[in-house]
Every structure is written in structure tokens, then in C-alpha cells.
Design a protein around this motif. Structure first.
Motif, PDB file in Angstrom:
ATOM      1  N   TRP A 170       0.835  -1.212   0.000  1.00 13.39           N
ATOM      2  CA  TRP A 170       0.000   0.000   0.000  1.00 13.39           C
ATOM      3  C   TRP A 170       0.866   1.257   0.000  1.00 13.39           C
ATOM      4  O   TRP A 170       0.581   2.223  -0.696  1.00 13.39           O
ATOM      5  N   ARG A 171       1.939   1.234   0.768  1.00 18.69           N
ATOM      6  CA  ARG A 171       2.830   2.398   0.790  1.00 18.69           C
ATOM      7  C   ARG A 171       3.505   2.604  -0.563  1.00 18.69           C
ATOM      8  O   ARG A 171       3.671   3.741  -1.008  1.00 18.69           O
ATOM      9  N   GLU A 200       1.679   8.406  -6.535  1.00 24.36           N
ATOM     10  CA  GLU A 200       1.191   9.780  -6.609  1.00 24.36           C
ATOM     11  C   GLU A 200       2.165  10.773  -5.985  1.00 24.36           C
ATOM     12  O   GLU A 200       2.339  11.888  -6.470  1.00 24.36           O
ATOM     13  N   THR A 243      -4.341   5.813  -4.538  1.00 24.09           N
ATOM     14  CA  THR A 243      -4.609   5.256  -3.194  1.00 24.09           C
ATOM     15  C   THR A 243      -4.165   6.212  -2.100  1.00 24.09           C
ATOM     16  O   THR A 243      -4.293   5.896  -0.918  1.00 24.09           O
ATOM     17  N   TYR A 244      -3.659   7.373  -2.487  1.00 21.74           N
ATOM     18  CA  TYR A 244      -3.179   8.338  -1.497  1.00 21.74           C
ATOM     19  C   TYR A 244      -3.336   9.741  -2.081  1.00 21.74           C
ATOM     20  O   TYR A 244      -3.180   9.958  -3.282  1.00 21.74           O
ATOM     21  N   ALA A 302       0.996   4.276  -2.666  1.00 17.27           N
ATOM     22  CA  ALA A 302       0.849   5.687  -2.304  1.00 17.27           C
ATOM     23  C   ALA A 302       1.952   6.528  -2.933  1.00 17.27           C
ATOM     24  O   ALA A 302       1.740   7.682  -3.344  1.00 17.27           O
ATOM     25  N   ALA A 347      -7.697  10.356  -3.711  1.00 17.17           N
ATOM     26  CA  ALA A 347      -7.973   8.988  -3.262  1.00 17.17           C
ATOM     27  C   ALA A 347      -9.275   8.961  -2.476  1.00 17.17           C
ATOM     28  O   ALA A 347      -9.678   9.940  -1.874  1.00 17.17           O
TER      29      ALA A 347
END
Length: 326
Positions: free
Chosen positions: A262-263, A269, A320-321, A266, A325
Motif C-alpha cells: 500500500w505504501r 502519486e 490510493t493516497y 501511495a 484517493a
């Protein structure tokens, strides 16, 4: 493994719970209570009360008399911390008599199972909105008592981890409500006490409980607010990837891989704003690789299913960030 309590903010007093007893007795028989009992001046239900001993408090057995046991109850250890009053820093012990029926000693048959069972019940009570008051503190003490009284028990490693985890959650809740929790660098905020988690690692190395303790301690390495910069998520992703590599059999390994994936997603972006299109593209590839690894290694687990969703987001160029998001 995560435990949830109805009112975690009210549990901070549990953190005064000691690792070792101040009082030592040669060959002393020690015990605890699995339900709250009054401590009386003499072995009689009609005798005056001198105090109250809750579940999980350490008891030193001094004498017995039929259905009663003369004990020294260690209700609070001496503490050497700044900001405490003299009264708060002093140890609190009470000597008196308690009924033998609720007492579990080091030699009680299946004593480890009895204490652990009461700890689990107290933990369940703590998770309920209208559960028993102070149940989480009871659970913490009882779990620790299994390890303390019966360190060779098959339940000791799990019990110590559960006690450490309850304590960790309470401290983490306190740390994360402070203004310093939003500081970008982890060293600029309060640190969660790692003493008990390190004890799990020391006493039970190579077990899943030691793996879980190591995973919990990653909390102290995480940033607060990333401030839209790549440094923090990159460092955190590396930390989670390293954990998964060093603890492949850990129950927390798939979660660590997902946190890393997930990081990385992120950072797709974040790198666009820095701007660094090359690293943005690299982050996309690394996020997809990590997520796919979870899917291939962990089947139909929740983390594998969440990884599939993350793959979809990344492949469809859904952020996702950031502000765009969900």
C-alpha cells in the motif's frame, strides 16, 4: 492478533503493572486470584476487611488455616518515574486472609489453564460496551500471571504476548492522541514502551508470539504525518518488507507485505508531485509485485483479497493516497 476494548482510554493505569516483584521470599509459594476477594484481618468471613485483591494480583502465601490462606498481596510495585507523588511512587501491599476457594497457586492442577481461561473471559468482558469494569486490567494481570507463575506452561508464551499486547494497545492509544503524534519523524513523538514485547522475544524466540511481538514494535518506527513527501512511506515500506523477509512464517507476514504494498502504491502519486516520473513508475511495479506475492502465497485470506483489490486500483491508475484517493 488485535484485541479491542470498549473504553481503551480508561485503561492507562494498567501500565503501572510490574515485570517482577519487589518482595522476595526464599522458596515462597506464590498464587493469584481468579475473582475479586476481600482481604480480612483473620480467617473468618465476619472479620474486618483490610483491603481488596483483584483478579491477577500476585499473592505471597504466608500460612494456611482450613479454608483460608494468609497472604501478602502485591497490589502495586514501587515506581521510580518523574512526576509521581510520594504516594504514587510507593509500593502498595496488604497482608491478610482470603478464602482458599478462589486462589490458584503455582502447584494447582491445571492452574495455567484456569488462569488463562479467566484472562480470556476478562478480555471478552473488556470488549463489550457494558462489560465488567476494569476487565482489561484484569486480563492483563491474569495473562501475565500465567507466564509469571508457570513459565514452562505451553500457554506461557501466548499469555505473555497477550499481556504485552493489551499493554501496547493502551499505550499506543495514549501516544496517538497527543499532538506530537502528527510529527513526521517517529523520534519526535512519545515511544510505546517495548519492555514486555522484548521480553517475549527473549523468553520465547522463534515462536509465532515472538514474531508478533516484533511486528508490534514496528509501530515505534512509523512516521506521523507524511507531509506529502516520499521519505516516510519509502522507509516504512522497507521496514515492512524486511519484517516479512525475516519472519516468513509469522501470522503477521501477509499484513506486513500488504502494508508495504500500500505504501508503494501511495508513492506512485507522491513521486508525481515531487516530481519524479521514473520513481513513480518504479513504485507502481513494486506495489504490484508485492500485492501479487500476497495473492500467490496467502490464497483466500483477507490480506490476499485486499491485495487483489489493491492490484485493481494500481492497474486502473486509481490513486490510493492524496486528495484524489477515496
Amino acid at each position: 492478533m488485535k484485541f479491542r476494548f470498549a473504553n481503551i482510554a480508561a485503561l492507562a493505569v494498567a501500565l503501572t503493572f510490574p515485570l517482577t516483584a519487589t518482595f522476595t521470599f526464599a522458596q515462597a509459594q506464590r498464587a493469584t486470584l481468579v475473582h475479586e476477594e476481600a482481604i480480612r484481618v483473620s480467617p473468618s468471613a465476619d472479620a474486618a476487611k483490610v483491603g481488596q485483591a483483584g483478579r491477577g494480583h500476585e499473592l505471597i502465601i504466608l500460612d494456611t488455616s482450613r479454608d483460608w490462606v494468609h497472604v501478602q498481596a502485591i497490589l502495586r510495585e514501587a515506581r521510580n518515574e518523574e512526576g509521581l507523588t510520594d504516594e504514587e511512587a510507593e509500593a502498595k501491599t496488604i497482608s491478610g486472609w482470603v478464602p482458599a476457594k478462589g486462589l490458584v497457586s503455582m502447584t494447582t492442577q491445571d492452574g495455567d489453564k484456569i488462569i488463562f481461561g479467566e484472562a480470556a473471559d476478562s478480555e471478552d468482558q473488556a470488549s463489550r460496551r457494558r462489560g465488567r469494569r476494569d476487565a482489561a486490567q484484569d486480563a492483563l494481570r491474569l495473562y501475565y500471571r500465567v507466564y509469571d507463575l508457570m513459565p514452562t506452561s505451553p500457554l506461557a508464551a501466548e499469555a505473555l504476548y497477550r499481556a504485552a499486547d493489551i499493554r501496547w494497545q493502551v499505550e499506543r492509544s495514549d501516544v496517538m492522541t497527543r499532538p506530537s503524534a502528527h510529527e513526521r519523524e517517529s523520534y519526535m513523538r512519545g515511544q510505546i514502551n517495548e519492555e514486555w514485547m522484548k521480553l517475549v522475544n527473549k523468553k520465547y524466540p522463534g515462536t509465532k508470539w515472538a514474531d508478533l511481538a516484533s511486528f508490534r514494535m514496528i509501530d515505534n518506527k512509523l512516521c506521523g504525518d507524511w507531509e506529502g513527501l516520499s521519505k516516510c512511506p519509502d522507509k516504512e515500506a522497507e521496514t515492512y518488507e524486511k519484517y516479512a523477509s525475516e519472519h516468513p512464517q509469522s501470522p503477521a507476514a501477509p499484513e506486513a507485505l500488504y502494508n508495504a504494498a500500500w505504501r508503494r502504491s501511495a508513492m506512485i502519486e507522491i513521486y508525481k508531485t515531487e516530481p519524479n516520473q521514473k520513481k513513480s513508475a518504479e513504485s507502481k511495479d513494486r506495489a504490484l509485485a508485492l500485492a501479487q506475492k500476497i495473492v500467490s502465497q496467502y490464497g483466500q485470506s483477507d490480506w490476499a483479497l485486499r491485495a487483489r483489490c489493491l492490484i485493481f486500483y494500481v492497474q486502473q491508475d486509481i490513486p490510493t493516497y492524496g486528495n484524489t484517493a477515496d
